[in-house]
Scaffold this motif. Structure first.
Motif, PDB file in Angstrom:
ATOM      1  N   SER A  60       0.835  -1.203   0.000  1.00 36.01           N
ATOM      2  CA  SER A  60       0.000   0.000   0.000  1.00 36.01           C
ATOM      3  C   SER A  60       0.869   1.252   0.000  1.00 36.01           C
ATOM      4  O   SER A  60       0.580   2.226  -0.709  1.00 36.01           O
ATOM      5  N   ALA A  61       1.941   1.234   0.787  1.00 35.59           N
ATOM      6  CA  ALA A  61       2.869   2.367   0.783  1.00 35.59           C
ATOM      7  C   ALA A  61       3.505   2.532  -0.588  1.00 35.59           C
ATOM      8  O   ALA A  61       3.686   3.655  -1.076  1.00 35.59           O
ATOM      9  N   LEU A  62       3.847   1.412  -1.225  1.00 31.80           N
ATOM     10  CA  LEU A  62       4.414   1.453  -2.574  1.00 31.80           C
ATOM     11  C   LEU A  62       3.423   2.058  -3.561  1.00 31.80           C
ATOM     12  O   LEU A  62       3.775   2.940  -4.367  1.00 31.80           O
ATOM     13  N   LEU A  63       2.172   1.615  -3.506  1.00 34.03           N
ATOM     14  CA  LEU A  63       1.154   2.086  -4.446  1.00 34.03           C
ATOM     15  C   LEU A  63       0.878   3.577  -4.270  1.00 34.03           C
ATOM     16  O   LEU A  63       0.756   4.318  -5.251  1.00 34.03           O
ATOM     17  N   VAL A  64       0.780   4.031  -3.023  1.00 37.01           N
ATOM     18  CA  VAL A  64       0.529   5.459  -2.773  1.00 37.01           C
ATOM     19  C   VAL A  64       1.727   6.287  -3.223  1.00 37.01           C
ATOM     20  O   VAL A  64       1.572   7.347  -3.849  1.00 37.01           O
ATOM     21  N   SER A  65       2.926   5.805  -2.927  1.00 39.80           N
ATOM     22  CA  SER A  65       4.132   6.521  -3.334  1.00 39.80           C
ATOM     23  C   SER A  65       4.184   6.677  -4.847  1.00 39.80           C
ATOM     24  O   SER A  65       4.515   7.750  -5.370  1.00 39.80           O
ATOM     25  N   SER A  82      -5.406  17.459  -6.740  1.00 42.17           N
ATOM     26  CA  SER A  82      -5.308  18.772  -6.110  1.00 42.17           C
ATOM     27  C   SER A  82      -4.417  18.658  -4.876  1.00 42.17           C
ATOM     28  O   SER A  82      -4.119  17.543  -4.405  1.00 42.17           O
ATOM     29  N   SER A  83      -4.019  19.786  -4.309  1.00 35.71           N
ATOM     30  CA  SER A  83      -3.196  19.762  -3.090  1.00 35.71           C
ATOM     31  C   SER A  83      -3.911  19.038  -1.965  1.00 35.71           C
ATOM     32  O   SER A  83      -3.293  18.277  -1.193  1.00 35.71           O
ATOM     33  N   GLU A  84      -5.225  19.246  -1.850  1.00 34.29           N
ATOM     34  CA  GLU A  84      -6.001  18.585  -0.800  1.00 34.29           C
ATOM     35  C   GLU A  84      -6.033  17.076  -1.007  1.00 34.29           C
ATOM     36  O   GLU A  84      -5.917  16.290  -0.052  1.00 34.29           O
ATOM     37  N   GLN A  85      -6.190  16.647  -2.257  1.00 33.66           N
ATOM     38  CA  GLN A  85      -6.211  15.215  -2.548  1.00 33.66           C
ATOM     39  C   GLN A  85      -4.853  14.578  -2.282  1.00 33.66           C
ATOM     40  O   GLN A  85      -4.776  13.432  -1.833  1.00 33.66           O
ATOM     41  N   ILE A  86      -3.781  15.307  -2.548  1.00 31.40           N
ATOM     42  CA  ILE A  86      -2.432  14.805  -2.270  1.00 31.40           C
ATOM     43  C   ILE A  86      -2.256  14.570  -0.781  1.00 31.40           C
ATOM     44  O   ILE A  86      -1.746  13.528  -0.349  1.00 31.40           O
ATOM     45  N   ASP A  87      -2.697  15.533   0.031  1.00 32.98           N
ATOM     46  CA  ASP A  87      -2.620  15.368   1.492  1.00 32.98           C
ATOM     47  C   ASP A  87      -3.444  14.171   1.951  1.00 32.98           C
ATOM     48  O   ASP A  87      -3.024  13.412   2.838  1.00 32.98           O
ATOM     49  N   SER A  88      -4.611  14.003   1.352  1.00 34.59           N
ATOM     50  CA  SER A  88      -5.490  12.895   1.723  1.00 34.59           C
ATOM     51  C   SER A  88      -4.840  11.547   1.421  1.00 34.59           C
ATOM     52  O   SER A  88      -4.900  10.618   2.240  1.00 34.59           O
ATOM     53  N   LEU A  89      -4.209  11.420   0.255  1.00 40.28           N
ATOM     54  CA  LEU A  89      -3.520  10.179  -0.109  1.00 40.28           C
ATOM     55  C   LEU A  89      -2.387   9.883   0.868  1.00 40.28           C
ATOM     56  O   LEU A  89      -2.229   8.749   1.333  1.00 40.28           O
ATOM     57  N   LEU A  90      -1.617  10.893   1.176  1.00 42.42           N
ATOM     58  CA  LEU A  90      -0.477  10.700   2.073  1.00 42.42           C
ATOM     59  C   LEU A  90      -0.934  10.311   3.472  1.00 42.42           C
ATOM     60  O   LEU A  90      -0.303   9.480   4.138  1.00 42.42           O
ATOM     61  N   ASN A  91      -2.047  10.864   3.918  1.00 46.16           N
ATOM     62  CA  ASN A  91      -2.555  10.561   5.251  1.00 46.16           C
ATOM     63  C   ASN A  91      -2.985   9.104   5.406  1.00 46.16           C
ATOM     64  O   ASN A  91      -2.967   8.559   6.515  1.00 46.16           O
ATOM     65  N   ILE A  92      -3.375   8.469   4.298  1.00 44.19           N
ATOM     66  CA  ILE A  92      -3.806   7.066   4.370  1.00 44.19           C
ATOM     67  C   ILE A  92      -2.693   6.183   4.927  1.00 44.19           C
ATOM     68  O   ILE A  92      -2.932   5.271   5.714  1.00 44.19           O
ATOM     69  N   ALA A 125       5.425  16.372  -1.984  1.00 41.44           N
ATOM     70  CA  ALA A 125       5.899  17.756  -2.056  1.00 41.44           C
ATOM     71  C   ALA A 125       6.113  18.175  -3.506  1.00 41.44           C
ATOM     72  O   ALA A 125       5.759  19.298  -3.898  1.00 41.44           O
ATOM     73  N   ALA A 126       6.670  17.267  -4.319  1.00 38.35           N
ATOM     74  CA  ALA A 126       6.878  17.578  -5.736  1.00 38.35           C
ATOM     75  C   ALA A 126       5.547  17.679  -6.471  1.00 38.35           C
ATOM     76  O   ALA A 126       5.357  18.555  -7.337  1.00 38.35           O
ATOM     77  N   ALA A 127       4.608  16.784  -6.138  1.00 41.39           N
ATOM     78  CA  ALA A 127       3.300  16.795  -6.800  1.00 41.39           C
ATOM     79  C   ALA A 127       2.536  18.079  -6.527  1.00 41.39           C
ATOM     80  O   ALA A 127       1.794  18.582  -7.380  1.00 41.39           O
TER      81      ALA A 127
END
Length: 396
Positions: free
Chosen positions: A212-217, A227-237, A255-257
């Motif tokens: 899961s960490a691999l897939l999110v990364s 969006s920036s909000e969606q990026i934060d949401s993915l990382l929080n998972i 951060a790059a995204a």
């Protein structure tokens, strides 16, 4: 007392050496029936980097035992690849492979024949027993792959049934008398959407899995998709995922995204028009939606996408403007390609003093690069014309 301290110190040293020795991945196994001239290669699939390799000297009837080793920073997606010398290329070429996940641990490939492994490479449903035996990361990875197996089998069957028409659909080659082109394209699109949804469900259900960490990364290693909000949401998972190395990579990717997130303002870089005058990007935007097509005369996928762009230009003529911006170094090649493709929309080229700034501003690492813009904000950037059209359809 001194002797006792020496014994304890020696014991701690031996324990330390033993611990260090275990901090490596060791893959061992047996492959029977290996043809002459094969090489076994351990590849980090994340980095497309060879970690270890061994030559084999078996004849067709022999059984080859092997052991490959590498030091890893954390659980990684790996591939055991069998290569063989190909006279046509004058080098080793892959002929069979199996993927797995592992960290610094001992894993094994139970005895398998070369023919079975080669068959599995072409169709993973053919030999489901070709599985590397490992620890937690591999068990989790196998669980993920098994969850997608029916959908992946359906995709393979669809390509087998109508691969040529799927390619026609991808590049906008449609026959008014043959609706099957659209049908195959729609079926593949639906299957891919199901795979994406199943993958998201798996990550949400197993946020602590290494896979899961691999897939999110990997998902965060994209631009203009979230969006920036969606990026934060993915990382929080995966915030509590035990794979701290992968989590660090995911944070870096996030951060790059964010620097190239959906909704970011389009810059106003300079471009050179076909008549030689210098213009600005904002001056080329349409009234509603604009597609900025970054291409080049020498880029085959760019040229293959043109029919699809022509189709979209007609289909959404009331609200869509297309602008093609060439990355050609040779202006004559650009003008020749323009004449051949007969593109009816505005054309521009990036002069030598304009190219680097444009590429950096929009993270253009490969072409074609298709960016959808509304109100001078970037909604998506992709190399896939089908993904672009889905985005156009979704914008009111």
């Amino acid at each position: 007392m001194k002797t006792m301290r020496n014994i304890i110190a020696t014991g701690l040293l031996l324990l330390s050496i033993s611990s260090c020795a275990d901090e490596r991945l060791t893959l061992s196994g047996t492959i029977s029936g290996l043809p002459d001239g094969c090489r076994l290669v351990l590849v980090n699939a994340d980095q497309d980097r060879t970690l270890d390799s061994v030559p084999t000297y078996a004849d067709v009837e022999a059984t080859e035992k092997f052991k490959l080793e590498a030091a890893l920073d954390g659980p990684a997606l790996l591939r055991l690849v069998v290569t063989r010398y190909n006279p046509a290329y004058g080098s080793q070429a892959p002929v069979a492979a199996v993927s797995f996940m592992a960290g610094n641990e001992k894993v094994s490939l139970p005895e398998v024949s070369f023919n079975a492994l080669a068959k599995f490479t072409l169709d993973e449903s053919a030999e489901a027993n070709v599985v590397v035996k490992g620890g937690r990361a591999q068990r989790e990875y196998k669980e993920f792959i098994d969850s997608l197996r029916p959908l992946n089998a359906a995709v393979a069957a669809l390509w087998e049934e109508g691969g040529e028409k799927i390619m026609d659909a991808k590049f906008g080659i449609e026959n008014e008398e043959d609706d099957s082109v659209k049908m195959y394209g729609a079926r593949l699109e639906k299957l891919q959407a199901s795979i994406d949804e199943k993958t998201r469900e798996f990550i949400l259900q197993h946020p602590d899995y290494a896979v899961s960490a691999l897939l999110v990364s990997r998902e965060l290693n994209t631009t203009y998709k979230y969006s920036s909000e969606q990026i934060d949401s993915l990382l929080n998972i995966i915030a509590a995922n035990p794979d701290t190395h992968r989590l660090d990579i995911a944070r870096q990717n996030a951060a790059a995204a964010k620097r190239h997130a959906i909704g970011m303002a389009l810059g106003n870089e300079e471009v050179t028009l076909a008549d030689g005058t210098v213009s600005r990007l904002h001056d080329m935007l349409g009234g509603n939606l604009t597609v900025i097509d970054c291409w080049a005369s020498w880029c085959a996928p760019c040229r293959m996408a043109v029919p699809k762009l022509k189709m979209m230009s007609g289909r959404y003529a009331d609200r869509l403007q297309i602008v093609s911006i060439s990355c050609d170094r040779n202006e004559a090649d650009w003008r020749k390609a323009m004449a051949e493709e007969k593109m009816s929309w505005p054309q521009a080229i990036l002069a030598r003093n304009q190219l680097d700034a444009f590429m950096a501003a929009y993270d253009v690492k490969f072409i074609p690069r298709l960016m959808l813009v509304k109100d001078a904000k970037i909604l998506i950037a992709t190399s896939d014309p089908d993904e672009l059209e889905r985005a156009i359809k979704s914008v009111e």
